[in-house]
Design a protein around this motif. Structure first.
Motif, mmCIF file in Angstrom:
data_model
loop_
_atom_site.group_PDB
_atom_site.id
_atom_site.type_symbol
_atom_site.label_atom_id
_atom_site.label_comp_id
_atom_site.label_asym_id
_atom_site.label_seq_id
_atom_site.Cartn_x
_atom_site.Cartn_y
_atom_site.Cartn_z
ATOM 1 N N THR A 133 0.873 -1.170 -0.122
ATOM 2 C CA THR A 133 0.082 -0.063 0.018
ATOM 3 C C THR A 133 0.887 1.275 -0.013
ATOM 4 N N GLY A 134 2.260 1.259 0.329
ATOM 5 C CA GLY A 134 3.081 2.395 0.396
ATOM 6 C C GLY A 134 3.152 2.749 1.680
ATOM 7 N N ARG A 135 2.543 2.130 2.810
ATOM 8 C CA ARG A 135 2.781 2.384 4.287
ATOM 9 C C ARG A 135 3.777 1.553 4.932
ATOM 10 N N LEU A 136 4.660 1.920 5.366
ATOM 11 C CA LEU A 136 5.883 1.619 6.102
ATOM 12 C C LEU A 136 5.360 1.496 8.064
ATOM 13 N N PRO A 191 6.476 6.726 0.448
ATOM 14 C CA PRO A 191 6.841 7.968 1.112
ATOM 15 C C PRO A 191 7.959 8.976 0.293
ATOM 16 N N PRO A 192 7.857 10.114 0.372
ATOM 17 C CA PRO A 192 9.075 10.994 -0.361
ATOM 18 C C PRO A 192 10.428 10.530 0.327
#
Length: 358
Positions: free
Chosen positions: A236-239, A329-330
């Protein structure tokens, strides 16, 4: 070194250790398949009791030859990562892209360039997404030379059949030494533009006791990547921090697997004396396996461990799944290396066994 039946157009190669310690856990033999991208089919392990066992979850050689003989479920070499220990190059894990009508391919962006990759894996549920999985050498035929306790291969991969933006020469070596199994892969960029590269290894470690509930995992990692579900297994892109959760395996003796389902990518690896280290511990059998790598480009470890299976898959790899997606995240380091023209990069793993309590 014995040559066994042909698999993937090349003989299986059996290695035997020449300098075993007199007692204690040790790897005594290994079987490598140059005709299937230099995958490791089996590693024979001497337990603390002196008994011998197979360290990897894999069928016997003759059955493996049938399993790896091609067919509709072996598209792009998929069967190579169903057991044993496949090598994953030029990327590990998943890459998504636009499905190309009338073909089993996707178009994906890799390092800012378009790539046509095989759509060789995906979720099983109706309508689940299909994507590219575990690289482009799963069914490659690698020329090799072998000695009693080692095998080397050299593969002019080029642009991987026109599928990859960049070109590589690959050198491989498996070696049995001092009771350990050593793996080294070196990639060289053979074009005048940067080569994007991810490398991984996919060994299925079989629990000698067969009792998965009491097995323990030690994996010092600060975060894991959240996935949408355990069917598609897409990030999902969440760490998510691991500390204090069911996914915290960072203690000195790890944590019991119990009935926890794992198909998760861990990153933020905490290195020990310059090594990324993972241990699979089987207290009922009195033995542990230690997987260590000094390779700084290894940024992630994927662990696959279904509760009903007597194995734990530990995949040290450069990259997270979906390394080029804009979901992260960037500034997040998603792990793909970028080798300059003429440059080289090595991936090294050491696999050793030890008696618990020592």
């Amino acid at each position: 070194m014995d040559e066994a039946p042909q698999i993937g157009g090349a003989p299986a190669v059996r290695l035997r250790a020449r300098d075993l310690p007199l007692a204690g856990p040790a790897f005594t033999e290994a079987v490598v398949l140059p005709g299937r991208g230099m995958m490791l089919l089996q590693a024979r392990l001497r337990l603390p009791s002196g008994e011998m066992t197979d360290a990897l979850h894999a069928p016997p050689l003759e059955e493996a030859a049938r399993e790896l003989s091609g067919g509709p479920d072996d598209f792009a070499g998929n069967r190579a990562f169903a057991f044993g220990g496949a090598l994953l190059i030029p990327f590990a894990n998943r890459i998504r892209g636009r499905a190309l009508h009338g073909s089993r391919e996707i178009e994906a962006m890799v390092d800012g360039r378009r790539a046509r990759l095989p759509r060789n894996w995906g979720g099983k549920a109706e309508g689940a997404e299909q994507y590219a999985m575990h690289g482009l050498i799963l069914d490659a035929h690698v020329p090799f030379a072998a000695e009693a306790d080692r095998v080397r291969g050299r593969f002019a991969a080029g642009d991987f059949g026109g599928r990859w933006p960049g070109a590589a020469d690959l050198d491989f070596e498996y070696r049995l030494a001092g009771g350990a199994l050593l793996l080294r892969v070196e990639a060289r960029n053979v074009r005048p533009e940067p080569l994007p590269l991810g490398v991984g290894w996919h060994p299925y470690f079989q629990l000698p006791s067969g009792d998965r509930t009491q097995a323990r995992l030690r994996l010092p990692a600060a975060v894991r990547t959240e996935v949408n579900d355990y069917d598609e297994v897409l990030p999902t892109g969440r760490l998510l921090p691991t500390a204090g959760t069911a996914y915290d395996f960072g203690a000195r003796d790890g944590a019991a697997l119990g009935d926890l389902y794992l198909d998760d990518c861990f990153t933020g690896l905490r290195r020990e004396a310059g090594q990324a280290v993972v241990e699979v511990l089987d207290p009922a059998a009195g033995v542990g396996l230690r997987i260590s790598t000094p390779t700084p480009e290894v940024k992630a470890v994927q662990v696959y461990a279904p509760p009903e299976k007597p194995f734990v898959v530990v995949e040290p790899q450069f990259n997270l799944a979906e390394p080029y997606a804009d979901i992260w995240p960037p500034g997040a380091d998603t792990g793909m290396a970028r080798i300059p023209p003429g440059g080289r990069l090595a991936y090294e793993v050491r696999l050793e066994a030890f008696a618990l309590g020592t």
